[in-house]
Design an enzyme around this catalytic site. Structure first.
Site, PDB file in Angstrom:
ATOM      1  N   CYS A  95      -6.433  -1.708  12.276  1.00  0.00           N
ATOM      2  CA  CYS A  95      -7.638  -2.234  11.629  1.00  0.00           C
ATOM      3  C   CYS A  95      -8.512  -2.994  12.605  1.00  0.00           C
ATOM      4  O   CYS A  95      -9.702  -3.067  12.440  1.00  0.00           O
ATOM      5  CB  CYS A  95      -7.287  -3.178  10.492  1.00  0.00           C
ATOM      6  SG  CYS A  95      -5.829  -2.739   9.634  1.00  0.00           S
ATOM      7  N   SER A 110       0.840  -1.205   0.000  1.00  0.00           N
ATOM      8  CA  SER A 110       0.000   0.000   0.000  1.00  0.00           C
ATOM      9  C   SER A 110       0.867   1.243   0.000  1.00  0.00           C
ATOM     10  O   SER A 110       1.870   1.298   0.727  1.00  0.00           O
ATOM     11  CB  SER A 110      -0.831   0.067   1.292  1.00  0.00           C
ATOM     12  OG  SER A 110      -1.911  -0.803   1.262  1.00  0.00           O
TER      13      SER A 110
HETATM   14  N1  PMP Z   1      -1.408  -6.288   5.109  1.00  0.00           N
HETATM   15  C1  PMP Z   1      -0.725  -5.820   6.156  1.00  0.00           C
HETATM   16  C2  PMP Z   1       0.407  -6.632   6.703  1.00  0.00           C
HETATM   17  C3  PMP Z   1      -1.057  -4.595   6.727  1.00  0.00           C
HETATM   18  O1  PMP Z   1      -0.364  -4.136   7.772  1.00  0.00           O
HETATM   19  C4  PMP Z   1      -2.139  -3.866   6.186  1.00  0.00           C
HETATM   20  C5  PMP Z   1      -2.546  -2.533   6.779  1.00  0.00           C
HETATM   21  N2  PMP Z   1      -2.652  -2.524   8.164  1.00  0.00           N
HETATM   22  C6  PMP Z   1      -2.814  -4.400   5.077  1.00  0.00           C
HETATM   23  C7  PMP Z   1      -2.424  -5.604   4.568  1.00  0.00           C
HETATM   24  C8  PMP Z   1      -3.960  -3.678   4.448  1.00  0.00           C
HETATM   25  O2  PMP Z   1      -3.535  -2.466   3.909  1.00  0.00           O
HETATM   26  P1  PMP Z   1      -4.600  -1.373   3.435  1.00  0.00           P
HETATM   27  O3  PMP Z   1      -5.465  -1.075   4.614  1.00  0.00           O
HETATM   28  O4  PMP Z   1      -3.757  -0.205   3.032  1.00  0.00           O
HETATM   29  O5  PMP Z   1      -5.356  -1.968   2.300  1.00  0.00           O
END
Ligand code: PMP
Length: 378
Positions: free
Chosen positions: A322, A198
């Site tokens: 999250c 990302s």
């Molecule tokens: N994979 C990992 C290891 C992450 O740390 C995150 C974000 N916390 C994501 C996927 C998802 O990223 P995004 O919310 O930017 O889609």
């Protein structure tokens, strides 16, 4: 007291240059990159330049870069795309118990649809159980998903070893979620077939990201429409976001050695400081990335410590951003073999590598102050 932001694994402040790219391209190349007139062609050329730039950092061909809105979309596309494409022969899919929900929840959905998922264990040092992985690999496995760096603990999973195991023991492809690895750790070319990240974790903008997909990997598109991104991700290309991703990635990779060394010094300093707090248990193993330092408190609730630190202008995470709004435990820490109490009280410090030792000193001072003023758990 200045604000101390130790939450870079959640998101980072965008680099000025990434914002400038976004603003400039939004105005100068506002046309639809699919339009066949001169302005459209110009937007398309600049989009392809960004793609080439990103591909070159990974020694890939431009056609192996698919722009996405971020790792969540990339993980969904890669996992569903490969699994559905291979469903006639490859109903078995493997991953680890430490993956981000954007991987685990897709695996759970695929299980409900009849796929057989196997979840691999790991230990407190962040070593994947490679024997378990090897035992699970056979000709019915279509996909293996292993993150490069865990977002809660900083565990570095050995994706290079996983890649060679996967390729020697099966026909499966390896997806590496490198969201927390890009800009923090070197990524070896021979460690993935598909890779996601990302923009906002590397000084880019939210809503930008990429899925790297080697030419020989076949997958079914999940968003159908006008056929943009070689048909894998339809929808008008967000050229300004895609270009800002290339800028952010360039800057992040360029500054990596310097930031990594800073993060290592700060991490060492904080580990030493935390070791003088008798109730603090460090959860990030010695081999974790220096950019993430997770610890738990034996006598204080993590969420209450976080709140009290926040009131002092010190920003840290409990679990990952999250999932931290949901009450409960960190499954990542619990699955490593820690008791519930520790999994419930984990605090994650995460850095971009531009913080100072003085920030670390102020954090420790703030933490000691908080621990002496808020009530203990029992
Ligand atoms: N994979 C990992 C290891 C992450 O740390 C995150 C974000 N916390 C994501 C996927 C998802 O990223 P995004 O919310 O930017 O889609």
């Amino acid at each position: 007291m200045p604000d101390i932001y130790f939450d870079c694994a959640s998101t980072t402040l965008p680099e000025k240059a990434a914002l400038d790219t976004f603003a400039r391209v939004s105005v100068e190349d506002f046309a639809n990159a699919s339009s066949t007139h001169a302005l459209g062609n110009k937007a398309s050329r600049i989009l392809e330049k960004a793609r080439e730039q990103i591909a070159s950092y990974f020694h890939l061909e431009p056609s192996e870069v698919i722009f996405t809105s971020g790792a969540t979309e990339g993980n969904n596309l890669a996992i569903k795309g490969v699994s559905y494409h291979c469903r006639s022969w490859g109903k078995k899919i493997l991953t680890t118990k430490a993956e981000h929900p954007s991987v685990l929840n897709v695996y759970k959905e695929l299980e409900r649809e009849g796929f057989q998922a196997v979840y691999i264990d790991y230990d407190k040092e962040g070593n994947l159980n490679l024997q378990q992985l090897e035992n699970a690999l056979d000709d019915s496995v279509s996909l293996v998903s292993v993150m490069a760096v865990n977002n809660e603990t900083g565990y570095l999973f050995d994706t290079k070893k996983v890649y060679s195991l996967v390729h020697s023991k099966s026909r499966a492809k390896l997806l590496v979620d490198a969201t927390q690895a890009i800009g923090k750790e070197p990524v070896d070319s021979l460690s993935y077939d598909l890779l996601t990240f990302s923009g906002h974790k590397i000084g880019g903008l939210k809503g930008s990201g990429a899925l790297l997909k080697r030419k020989d990997v076949q997958l079914d598109a999940q968003i159908l429409g006008g056929g943009q991104e070689s048909g894998f991700r339809s929808g008008t290309s967000p050229v300004p976001l895609d270009c800002s991703l290339a800028t952010a990635l360039r800057l992040s990779l360029k500054s990596l050695p310097e930031r990594r060394e800073n993060a290592r010094l700060l991490n060492d300093f904080l580990r030493k400081g935390l070791s003088t707090i008798d109730e603090a248990v460090i959860l990030s193993g010695q081999h974790a990335t220096p950019f993430i330092l997770s610890f738990a408190l034996l006598r204080h609730k993590g969420s209450i410590v976080q709140e009290a630190l926040s009131a002092k202008g010190i920003y840290v995470s409990t679990k990952s951003a999250c999932s931290s709004r949901e009450e409960g435990y960190s499954y990542v820490i619990q699955n490593a073999g820690y008791p519930e109490r520790i999994a419930r009280n984990a605090i994650r410090l995460s850095f971009c590598g531009r913080e100072t030792i003085e920030d670390g000193r102020l954090f420790l001072e703030g933490l000691r102050d908080v621990l002496s003023t808020i009530s203990t758990e029992d």
